[in-house]
Structures are given as structure tokens and as C-alpha cells.
Design an enzyme around this catalytic site. Sequence first.
Site, mmCIF file in Angstrom:
data_model
loop_
_atom_site.group_PDB
_atom_site.id
_atom_site.type_symbol
_atom_site.label_atom_id
_atom_site.label_comp_id
_atom_site.label_asym_id
_atom_site.label_seq_id
_atom_site.Cartn_x
_atom_site.Cartn_y
_atom_site.Cartn_z
ATOM 1 N N ARG A 106 0.623 -1.260 -0.009
ATOM 2 C CA ARG A 106 0.170 -0.018 0.062
ATOM 3 C C ARG A 106 0.852 1.123 -0.018
ATOM 4 O O ARG A 106 2.206 1.179 0.029
ATOM 5 C CB ARG A 106 -1.032 -0.009 1.208
ATOM 6 C CG ARG A 106 -1.986 -0.994 1.086
ATOM 7 C CD ARG A 106 -2.796 -1.185 2.503
ATOM 8 N NE ARG A 106 -2.006 -1.724 3.437
ATOM 9 C CZ ARG A 106 -2.504 -1.815 4.682
ATOM 10 N NH1 ARG A 106 -3.617 -1.498 5.130
ATOM 11 N NH2 ARG A 106 -1.595 -2.464 5.832
ATOM 12 N N LYS A 162 1.506 2.078 7.340
ATOM 13 C CA LYS A 162 1.858 1.244 8.344
ATOM 14 C C LYS A 162 2.727 1.955 9.411
ATOM 15 O O LYS A 162 3.353 2.993 9.111
ATOM 16 C CB LYS A 162 2.426 -0.109 8.045
ATOM 17 C CG LYS A 162 1.374 -0.968 7.437
ATOM 18 C CD LYS A 162 0.300 -1.403 8.401
ATOM 19 C CE LYS A 162 0.865 -2.075 9.580
ATOM 20 N NZ LYS A 162 -0.307 -2.216 10.472
ATOM 21 N N TYR A 169 -1.177 4.629 10.453
ATOM 22 C CA TYR A 169 -1.564 3.647 11.554
ATOM 23 C C TYR A 169 -0.347 3.531 12.572
ATOM 24 O O TYR A 169 0.724 3.445 12.075
ATOM 25 C CB TYR A 169 -1.776 2.448 10.942
ATOM 26 C CG TYR A 169 -3.077 2.496 10.021
ATOM 27 C CD1 TYR A 169 -4.396 2.638 10.972
ATOM 28 C CD2 TYR A 169 -3.208 1.996 8.795
ATOM 29 C CE1 TYR A 169 -5.547 2.502 10.268
ATOM 30 C CE2 TYR A 169 -4.438 1.982 8.223
ATOM 31 C CZ TYR A 169 -5.639 2.270 8.917
ATOM 32 O OH TYR A 169 -6.765 2.053 8.315
ATOM 33 N N HIS A 200 -0.972 1.988 16.180
ATOM 34 C CA HIS A 200 -1.155 0.858 17.030
ATOM 35 C C HIS A 200 -0.068 0.844 18.355
ATOM 36 O O HIS A 200 0.633 -0.276 18.235
ATOM 37 C CB HIS A 200 -1.171 -0.600 16.460
ATOM 38 C CG HIS A 200 -2.084 -0.486 15.181
ATOM 39 N ND1 HIS A 200 -3.589 -0.635 15.460
ATOM 40 C CD2 HIS A 200 -2.105 -0.397 13.923
ATOM 41 C CE1 HIS A 200 -4.189 -0.672 14.308
ATOM 42 N NE2 HIS A 200 -3.256 -0.385 13.266
ATOM 43 N N GLU A 249 -6.069 5.062 13.488
ATOM 44 C CA GLU A 249 -7.123 4.118 14.178
ATOM 45 C C GLU A 249 -7.506 4.779 15.253
ATOM 46 O O GLU A 249 -8.662 4.071 15.909
ATOM 47 C CB GLU A 249 -6.029 2.697 14.732
ATOM 48 C CG GLU A 249 -5.227 2.903 15.717
ATOM 49 C CD GLU A 249 -3.819 3.572 15.308
ATOM 50 O OE1 GLU A 249 -3.083 3.621 16.250
ATOM 51 O OE2 GLU A 249 -3.746 3.771 14.291
ATOM 52 N N LEU A 295 -11.968 -5.017 19.236
ATOM 53 C CA LEU A 295 -11.411 -4.053 19.198
ATOM 54 C C LEU A 295 -11.738 -2.838 20.447
ATOM 55 O O LEU A 295 -12.772 -2.932 20.686
ATOM 56 C CB LEU A 295 -11.518 -3.160 18.138
ATOM 57 C CG LEU A 295 -11.029 -1.616 18.034
ATOM 58 C CD1 LEU A 295 -9.363 -1.846 17.892
ATOM 59 C CD2 LEU A 295 -11.688 -0.660 16.829
ATOM 60 N N ASP A 339 -2.801 -6.682 15.292
ATOM 61 C CA ASP A 339 -2.099 -5.100 15.274
ATOM 62 C C ASP A 339 -2.187 -4.608 16.775
ATOM 63 O O ASP A 339 -1.345 -3.494 17.230
ATOM 64 C CB ASP A 339 -2.844 -4.207 14.095
ATOM 65 C CG ASP A 339 -2.242 -4.314 12.754
ATOM 66 O OD1 ASP A 339 -1.193 -4.608 12.976
ATOM 67 O OD2 ASP A 339 -3.355 -3.929 11.771
ATOM 68 N N ALA A 388 0.002 -9.322 10.438
ATOM 69 C CA ALA A 388 -0.099 -7.839 11.132
ATOM 70 C C ALA A 388 -0.622 -6.713 10.155
ATOM 71 O O ALA A 388 -1.121 -5.744 10.520
ATOM 72 C CB ALA A 388 0.933 -7.216 12.075
ATOM 73 N N ASN A 389 -0.593 -6.956 8.831
ATOM 74 C CA ASN A 389 -1.030 -6.185 7.884
ATOM 75 C C ASN A 389 -1.698 -6.908 6.994
ATOM 76 O O ASN A 389 -1.407 -6.793 5.443
ATOM 77 C CB ASN A 389 0.187 -5.235 7.285
ATOM 78 C CG ASN A 389 1.233 -6.038 6.613
ATOM 79 O OD1 ASN A 389 1.520 -7.284 6.948
ATOM 80 N ND2 ASN A 389 2.022 -5.784 5.575
#
Length: 372
Positions: free
Chosen positions: A15, A75, A94, A96, A118, A240, A270, A299-300
Site C-alpha cells: 500500500r 503502516k 496507523y 497501534h 486508528e 477492538l 495489530d 499484522a498487515n
Amino acid sequence: MLIGVPKETKDHEYRVGLTPDSVNEAVLHGHSVIVEQGAGAGIGADDADYAAAGGEIVDGAREVFERAEMIVKVKEPLAAERAMLREGQVLFTYLHLAPDPEQTEDLVRSKAVCIAYETVTSPGGGLPLLAPMSEVAGRLSVQAAAHALETVNGGKGMLLGGAPGVPRAKVVIIGGGVVGTNAAYIAMGMGADTWAMDRSAAALRALWRQFGNPLDTAYSTRTAIDRHVTDADVVIGGVLVPGAAAPKLVTEDMIRRMRPGSVVVDVAIDQGGCFETSRPTTHSDPTYIVDDVVHYCVANMPGAVPRTSTYALNNATLPHVLALADKGYRHALADDPHLRNGLNVHAGEVTCREVADALGYPYREPMEAMAA
């Protein structure tokens, strides 16, 4: 503002922070954008596309980090990237942080302004920048589980939808939010015996209204989780707690009592994962086995479908990128309390309460931190 878009460096992460169309929007707003060479290759966007959109192509990540006032990524920055951050630089991606003390320590030390996708909220209480990737991850989780169920991948050799005269696989989804809803949609479409669990009666009602009788639902107590997990062929964890580490809802003992060849997919990895036996994996080496149960904990996950993921993500992030660039981060965050909820670290202070509580940092209210 000078905006920088580096190439993602996480394992098999294709990405990119901004698409060519998004770069063009930023340029039309009067900003400059520098893009690392090859950053968009994974979504089918070459350097010429970014140049035609008004971006400047640069040779490497170091130049992006050295020059840009705001870094836009997908990420969390890896250690080498974190070392290039500087005081006052805005990082929008992101993060996390709650299960990641090393990253948090580096970001605090950098004194950068770190805004996490997030934890940005919406007026309705949702997480609009997390939702697109949760939709993708929820759908991918079932595909991954179906693949892992094949005998050659360590699974019990089942087809999710069964066959005439042969039972279907039982898929149990823990969490009835965005991940769970999308996982249920795909699991039911593939013919699985699908169960969704949540501790919110409202979430179960919403699932019932959306899917009706083909979807079974159960209120998520510890006893119910134990009963359904140990009877399942596939368990998908999609819980979550915004900004905080995921609760460990599936214990080692439950995993031990699952049937050999069963599969668990931890979409919450994540945020630390919701199975006690979970540990992060990569697209290069996505699974491992504990007590004869196949674990998929990439994790992605949405990085596996970067074209879909990047465009879906940019649809949500671009207005915030433009707000931060147009107004400057201080005014943008002061004007928008929902964007302000995304501020996790500012000038060496932790400004997200859940991260502070999880990792033992003093908490500083975002407006106070910016004023100081």
C-alpha cells in the site's frame, strides 16, 4: 506545506500513503508533495503517474523524511524510519502503539507530532479511518481461513461450505463490529455454518437485522466463548478496544481443546491479538501451529490487496490530510475534536490515554500538550 510519501517497508506491504489522485488534490490546494521512487508500484501507479499529478519524485526515504513537514504513510514506522523523524514533524499513519513499547519510546524520543489513523473518531462514535481496512481485513480473514483449512497448509482438509451430504465448517467470529460484519458476509457467502459473538446486544441486533436467520448469534460470555471456540473449525478474532491493547478472549486452554487442524485468524493482532497464543506473522510466513491448531496472525492483512486497500483508505484519510496541510496541524486539531483524538504523541508526551495507561506513560491532554 511540504508533504512526504515514503515507500512502505513492512514485509510485503504494497500500500502507499497517497494515490496520484490524492497527490493532485494536495497540489491543487497549494501544497507540494514529494514521493519516494517506486512508492506506488504495488497499486499499479508508477512514478510518471505521480509526476503527472504534480508530485516530485525523489530517490530514497531519507530525502522524504529530511525535507517533508508532514509524512503520510500506511503502516507504523519501522525502527529505521523512526530514527529519521525530527522534532515538530507531523507523522500521519496507523500506529497501534498500545502493544508496541519500542515504537512508542522512539516516537516520544523523536518529539514528532504523531497522529494515528486508528484513533481518529467520527461524530457518531465510529473510527472512520480504521473502518476501511477493517472491512478489507474482515473479508480477507475468511479467505485466509479457507486456505489454511487445506491439508497442505496444516488444516483439517475441510471446505467451508461442505458438499452435498457433507457437513459445512463451523466459523465462529468473535466481535460484531466492522471486522465481524464483513467476515460474516464472506463466510456465509462461502456456505459456512457461521456464528457471530459480541458482548453488545445492540451489535447482535444489528447483525440479525442485516443477515437474518442464516447467521447464528451468541452473547459473548466467557462460558459461551469456550463452548463455541472448542466446537469450531475456524475462529476469527475481530475485537477492538479503541487505542488500547486487545483483550485476550481465547485462552491457551481453549486452543488446546480445539480439534486438530482447526484454524484461528487473529485480525486484532495489530493491537496485540485476542488469542493468548497469538504472535504477529508476516505475508512471507503467515502461519504457525500451536497444539495442532493453525494460527494466521498477519499484522498487515490488507497489504495483500493493496489496490483495493489503498484507494479505500485514501477515500477516508484525504480530507484529514488536506485539513492538516491547509490549516497546519495545531489549528486543524484545535478545530476538529475527532481528528484531535488521533493525536497519540506530541513533542515527547503521550496524548492518548489508552496508550499511556497501557505502557505506563504520564498522560497529557492534547490541547494542553499543544499549548505547551
